[in-house]
Design an enzyme around this catalytic site. Structure first.
Site, PDB file in Angstrom:
ATOM      1  N   ARG A 204       0.080  -9.099  13.394  1.00  0.00           N
ATOM      2  CA  ARG A 204      -0.587  -8.043  12.628  1.00  0.00           C
ATOM      3  C   ARG A 204      -1.419  -8.639  11.500  1.00  0.00           C
ATOM      4  O   ARG A 204      -2.517  -8.155  11.199  1.00  0.00           O
ATOM      5  CB  ARG A 204       0.450  -7.065  12.068  1.00  0.00           C
TER       6      ARG A 204
ATOM      7  N   ARG B   8      -9.636  -0.049   9.349  1.00  0.00           N
ATOM      8  CA  ARG B   8      -9.110  -1.351   9.734  1.00  0.00           C
ATOM      9  C   ARG B   8     -10.195  -2.248  10.319  1.00  0.00           C
ATOM     10  O   ARG B   8      -9.941  -3.391  10.629  1.00  0.00           O
ATOM     11  CB  ARG B   8      -8.036  -1.208  10.820  1.00  0.00           C
TER      12      ARG B   8
ATOM     13  N   LYS C  86       0.830  -1.211   0.000  1.00  0.00           N
ATOM     14  CA  LYS C  86       0.000   0.000   0.000  1.00  0.00           C
ATOM     15  C   LYS C  86       0.866   1.264   0.000  1.00  0.00           C
ATOM     16  O   LYS C  86       0.567   2.214  -0.703  1.00  0.00           O
ATOM     17  CB  LYS C  86      -0.917   0.032   1.234  1.00  0.00           C
TER      18      LYS C  86
ATOM     19  N   ARG D  27      11.710  -5.924   5.366  1.00  0.00           N
ATOM     20  CA  ARG D  27      11.524  -4.504   5.035  1.00  0.00           C
ATOM     21  C   ARG D  27      12.470  -3.628   5.847  1.00  0.00           C
ATOM     22  O   ARG D  27      12.695  -3.843   7.026  1.00  0.00           O
ATOM     23  CB  ARG D  27      10.086  -4.101   5.329  1.00  0.00           C
TER      24      ARG D  27
HETATM   25  P1  AMP Z   1       0.692   0.211   9.452  1.00  0.00           P
HETATM   26  O1  AMP Z   1       1.868   1.109   9.242  1.00  0.00           O
HETATM   27  O2  AMP Z   1      -0.503   0.598   8.614  1.00  0.00           O
HETATM   28  O3  AMP Z   1       1.047  -1.250   9.320  1.00  0.00           O
HETATM   29  O4  AMP Z   1       0.207   0.427  10.966  1.00  0.00           O
HETATM   30  C1  AMP Z   1       1.065   0.132  12.052  1.00  0.00           C
HETATM   31  C2  AMP Z   1       0.262   0.013  13.336  1.00  0.00           C
HETATM   32  O5  AMP Z   1      -0.429   1.227  13.611  1.00  0.00           O
HETATM   33  C3  AMP Z   1      -0.856  -1.039  13.298  1.00  0.00           C
HETATM   34  O6  AMP Z   1      -0.361  -2.336  13.597  1.00  0.00           O
HETATM   35  C4  AMP Z   1      -1.781  -0.509  14.388  1.00  0.00           C
HETATM   36  O7  AMP Z   1      -1.272  -0.759  15.686  1.00  0.00           O
HETATM   37  C5  AMP Z   1      -1.720   0.975  14.160  1.00  0.00           C
HETATM   38  N1  AMP Z   1      -2.758   1.422  13.194  1.00  0.00           N
HETATM   39  C6  AMP Z   1      -2.562   1.936  11.942  1.00  0.00           C
HETATM   40  N2  AMP Z   1      -3.720   2.242  11.348  1.00  0.00           N
HETATM   41  C7  AMP Z   1      -4.698   1.919  12.244  1.00  0.00           C
HETATM   42  C8  AMP Z   1      -6.114   1.974  12.226  1.00  0.00           C
HETATM   43  N3  AMP Z   1      -6.794   2.423  11.139  1.00  0.00           N
HETATM   44  N4  AMP Z   1      -6.792   1.542  13.315  1.00  0.00           N
HETATM   45  C9  AMP Z   1      -6.139   1.092  14.398  1.00  0.00           C
HETATM   46  N5  AMP Z   1      -4.810   0.986  14.486  1.00  0.00           N
HETATM   47  C10 AMP Z   1      -4.080   1.400  13.424  1.00  0.00           C
END
Ligand code: AMP
Length: 214
Positions: free
Chosen positions: A169, A91, A15, A125
């Site tokens: 995750r 999410r 993404k 990564r």
């Molecule tokens: P990402 O960089 O999108 O993988 O997000 C890293 C972490 O941020 C996730 O594992 C969640 O802990 C938190 N996070 C990001 N976006 C959301 C969301 N829309 N709702 C809840 N937690 C989020």
């Protein structure tokens, strides 16, 4: 008006990479809850009386940060953007419902990638601490190990990109976010894209889908 684009996919689906290209090609803003939360990991949310007192405590466990925190970040960011590509939100179904009250979407894209491929991508990564460019130790290494090709900054591994947290995750994603994919699919708006192609091939499909829908 500039397009409103939503990009969905599991952690590691690509993404961020595709969002950067969307930003360059369509001149929209990249609104990403993951980056916003990483910049505010130590923010004091104690007054909300939640399980933990900072976003970072949820993130380092691979859990979702509570909706009340995330919804506010997105609401503010979208109200300040003309066009945008939204990445990392919604999410869960509650967030998807909140989003539909905040804004209208022109295109909903879904990057489809198998779980084993996701784990390999996440654990390999590396991210530039200066400019945010991403690399992979095997699939897309920098010219010099640990150094960003773009700006010379140091590369680091995200704390949640260890194998254990990456798997958690992905599990949290399956449980909470897969229903969001079905929600948009049922509305007939989801454009499914094979995210296991090369980044350039994925980009061809992404650009075509935006041009056809926005
Ligand atoms: P990402 O960089 O999108 O993988 O997000 C890293 C972490 O941020 C996730 O594992 C969640 O802990 C938190 N996070 C990001 N976006 C959301 C969301 N829309 N709702 C809840 N937690 C989020």
């Amino acid at each position: 008006m500039d397009p409103h684009i939503l990009i969905l996919g599991a952690p590691g689906a690509g993404k961020g990479t595709q969002s950067d290209r969307i930003v360059s090609e369509f001149g929209v803003e990249h609104v990403t809850t993951g980056d916003a939360l990483r910049s505010n990991k130590e923010m004091d949310i104690g007054h909300l009386d939640l399980e933990y007192d900072t976003p970072g405590e949820y993130m380092d466990r691979g859990e979702l940060v509570p909706d009340v925190v995330v919804n506010e970040i997105v609401d503010k960011a979208l109200s300040e953007a003309d066009g945008y590509v939204l990445d990392g939100y919604p999410r869960n179904l509650e967030q998807a419902e909140t989003l539909s009250e905040m804004t209208d979407l022109d295109a909903v894209l879904y990057l489809d990638v198998d779980e084993d491929v996701l784990v390999d991508r996440l654990t390999g990564r590396r991210v530039c601490e200066e400019c945010g460019a991403t690399y992979h130790v095997d699939f897309n290494p920098p010219e010099e190990e640990g150094v960003c090709d773009e700006c010379g900054g140091d590369l680091y591994q995200r704390e949640d990109d260890t194998e254990e947290t990456a798997r958690e995750r992905i599990r949290v994603y399956e449980e909470n976010t897969q229903p969001v994919v079905e929600f948009y699919d049922d509305e007939g708006r989801l454009v499914r894209i094979d995210g296991e192609q090369t980044p350039d091939e994925v980009w061809d499909d992404v650009r075509d889908a935006i041009e056809a829908n926005a």
